[in-house]
Design a protein around this motif. Structure first.
Motif, short mmCIF file in Angstrom:
data_model
loop_
_atom_site.label_atom_id
_atom_site.label_comp_id
_atom_site.label_asym_id
_atom_site.label_seq_id
_atom_site.Cartn_x
_atom_site.Cartn_y
_atom_site.Cartn_z
N CYS A 271 -28.39 -12.77 -38.79
CA CYS A 271 -27.13 -13.48 -39.07
C CYS A 271 -27.38 -14.82 -39.75
N SER A 272 -28.23 -14.85 -40.77
CA SER A 272 -28.59 -16.13 -41.37
C SER A 272 -28.25 -16.28 -42.84
N VAL A 273 -27.93 -15.20 -43.54
CA VAL A 273 -27.63 -15.31 -44.97
C VAL A 273 -26.27 -14.67 -45.27
N ASP A 274 -25.69 -15.10 -46.38
CA ASP A 274 -24.33 -14.67 -46.71
C ASP A 274 -24.29 -13.51 -47.69
N ALA A 275 -25.30 -13.41 -48.56
CA ALA A 275 -25.26 -12.42 -49.62
C ALA A 275 -26.66 -11.91 -49.90
N VAL A 276 -26.77 -10.62 -50.19
CA VAL A 276 -28.05 -10.02 -50.58
C VAL A 276 -27.82 -9.19 -51.83
N VAL B 67 -22.20 -9.96 -47.59
CA VAL B 67 -22.04 -8.88 -48.57
C VAL B 67 -23.40 -8.46 -49.15
N PHE B 68 -23.61 -7.17 -49.23
CA PHE B 68 -24.79 -6.59 -49.87
C PHE B 68 -24.35 -5.88 -51.15
N VAL B 69 -25.04 -6.17 -52.25
CA VAL B 69 -24.76 -5.50 -53.53
C VAL B 69 -26.07 -4.99 -54.10
N GLY B 70 -26.09 -3.72 -54.48
CA GLY B 70 -27.29 -3.14 -55.08
C GLY B 70 -26.95 -2.31 -56.29
N THR B 71 -27.94 -2.11 -57.16
CA THR B 71 -27.80 -1.18 -58.28
C THR B 71 -29.01 -0.26 -58.31
N THR B 72 -28.80 0.92 -58.85
CA THR B 72 -29.90 1.88 -58.95
C THR B 72 -29.51 2.99 -59.91
N PHE B 73 -30.42 3.95 -60.07
CA PHE B 73 -30.17 5.14 -60.88
C PHE B 73 -29.67 6.25 -59.96
N LEU B 74 -28.58 6.88 -60.32
CA LEU B 74 -28.10 8.01 -59.53
C LEU B 74 -29.01 9.22 -59.73
N ILE C 160 -25.27 3.02 -60.99
CA ILE C 160 -24.30 2.78 -59.91
C ILE C 160 -24.53 1.40 -59.33
N MET C 161 -23.45 0.66 -59.17
CA MET C 161 -23.47 -0.57 -58.39
C MET C 161 -22.68 -0.29 -57.13
N PHE C 162 -23.29 -0.54 -55.98
CA PHE C 162 -22.65 -0.23 -54.70
C PHE C 162 -22.69 -1.47 -53.82
N SER C 163 -21.74 -1.53 -52.90
CA SER C 163 -21.62 -2.72 -52.05
C SER C 163 -21.13 -2.35 -50.66
N GLY C 164 -21.61 -3.09 -49.68
CA GLY C 164 -21.14 -2.95 -48.31
C GLY C 164 -21.08 -4.33 -47.67
N ALA D 137 -31.34 -1.44 -43.30
CA ALA D 137 -31.15 -1.88 -41.92
C ALA D 137 -31.53 -3.35 -41.77
N GLU D 138 -32.63 -3.76 -42.43
CA GLU D 138 -33.06 -5.15 -42.39
C GLU D 138 -32.04 -6.05 -43.09
N ILE D 139 -31.52 -5.59 -44.21
CA ILE D 139 -30.50 -6.36 -44.92
C ILE D 139 -29.28 -6.56 -44.03
N SER D 140 -28.87 -5.50 -43.35
CA SER D 140 -27.73 -5.59 -42.44
C SER D 140 -28.02 -6.58 -41.31
N ARG D 141 -29.24 -6.58 -40.81
CA ARG D 141 -29.61 -7.50 -39.72
C ARG D 141 -29.49 -8.96 -40.13
N VAL D 142 -30.00 -9.30 -41.32
CA VAL D 142 -30.04 -10.72 -41.71
C VAL D 142 -28.70 -11.23 -42.23
N LEU D 143 -27.80 -10.33 -42.63
CA LEU D 143 -26.49 -10.77 -43.11
C LEU D 143 -25.66 -11.34 -41.97
N LYS D 144 -24.95 -12.42 -42.28
CA LYS D 144 -23.97 -12.95 -41.34
C LYS D 144 -22.78 -12.01 -41.26
#
Length: 354
Positions: free
Chosen positions: A250-255, A283-290, A346-350, A272-279
């Motif tokens: 719970c220490s960062v706002d955006a990844v 918000v998490f935003v990622g891009t990749t190849f489908l 694809i750009m995806f966010s949670g 899972a780690e990204i989810s852990r450190v997010l306050k």
């Protein structure tokens, strides 16, 4: 791409890879978190730090500042996740971190900042032990690939539908609007293409560029030091494992993870780690190849179960379907999932729930 690699090999040999690097405070109360708005061609690390310090016009330190010892509320030990004790000048500019020492408050493991980046990997400081990551990870530790990444490699992604750096940045900024003013991690930052854009935008209180590749971080510094505004910015370079993030819960706002998840050894552990450190609300935003028949023979529904059998001997990248990415984010506790698709891009966010 082979032609591009060969053509740039000579340039890479004569170019330079690198040399040297803290954080705003966060409060966690009763489980909830509230934000508060050596190489040929390179100068010595001491010279680089001195030059950066002069550029950023750091005021002369008092004796008290030089001996300041404090507990950072974001950086944490990658071994036990306890807060790190920092001894040195405050601030998250590169010279301040370079002149600071970090130690775990529980296991007493020390972490070096003698290079241009702060090494917060589990193996930091080891003398005999070495380990190899999967080929897709080790590839980006190569000095040549690190040199080429921003000099033609990344630009080729537009063939798969990636809209281009400026548009990708604006798309990500839209997702990050709810957390403006907070701390942003740019994980798997590579040579810092997006790190620099996030830092110069003025949207965030701090930007932390994170990568496992030492050479990518050196390239990142090479670009940063060409821009005085970035040397003045609240910007840090950190070497870390995406599956063992050295940050408090719970220490960062955006990844942000641009064109990265397909390279990670274990995407599920990483998210899972990204989810852990997010306050909460982060918000998490990622891009990749489908996944498609062009890059993944198991993209066809009927053949997908075979991926579990062939996977262990397959050293290529991990490509996922839209449904798989959504399922992964939700299984790691993220909500409000959404995405934007353009051909294979694809750009995806949670979002971390409140």
């Amino acid at each position: 791409m082979e032609l591009l690699v060969r053509a740039a090999a000579a340039a890479a040999a004569s170019s330079s890879p690198q040399p040297s690097l803290q954080l705003p405070r966060r409060a966690c109360v009763a489980g909830s978190c509230r934000p508060r708005p050596r190489r040929p061609g390179f100068p010595s690390l001491r010279a680089a730090a001195a030059a950066a310090a002069a550029t950023t016009a750091v005021e002369p330190e008092t004796k008290e500042q030089q001996n300041d010892t404090s507990e950072t509320e974001v950086f944490a030990c990658p071994v036990c996740y306890e807060p790190l004790i920092r001894k040195g000048p405050p601030g998250i500019n590169l010279p301040a971190i370079y002149r600071s020492g970090f130690k775990c408050s529980k296991c007493n493991k020390s972490f070096t900042s003698k290079d241009i980046f702060l090494d917060l990997t589990v193996t930091s400081g080891t003398k005999e032990y070495t380990e190899q990551k999967p080929a897709r990870t080790e590839l980006f530790r190569s000095p040549l690939v690190s040199f080429l990444y921003e000099r033609g490699w990344r630009q080729n992604f537009n063939r798969s539908g990636f809209p281009g750096l400026d548009e990708e940045f604006q798309m990500a900024q839209e997702y990050f609007q709810p957390v403006a003013g907070g701390i942003l991690l740019d994980v798997s930052c590579g040579s810092g293409l997006f790190t620099r854009k996030f830092a110069k935008s003025g949207t965030y209180s701090a930007v932390i560029a994170l990568d496992f590749s030492e050479n990518m971080l050196r390239q990142c510094y090479e670009f940063i030091k060409q821009d005085d505004t970035l040397l003045n910015a609240n910007l840090a370079l950190v070497r870390a494992d995406i599956s063992r993030l050295p940050f408090a819960s719970c220490s960062v706002d955006a990844v942000h993870a641009g064109a990265a998840i397909h390279c990670w050894p274990s995407p599920s552990n990483a998210v899972a780690e990204i989810s852990r450190v997010l306050k909460p609300g982060g918000v998490f935003v990622g891009t990749t190849f489908l996944s498609s028949p062009r890059n993944n023979p198991f993209s066809v529904e009927a053949l997908r179960p075979l991926r579990q059998i062939v996977g262990p001997v397959n050293t290529s990248y991990n490509y996922f379907t839209e449904g798989e990415l959504e399922d992964l984010c939700k299984s790691c506790g993220l909500v409000n999932y959404s995405n934007k698709v353009q051909r294979s891009f694809i750009m995806f966010s949670g979002q971390k729930p409140y």
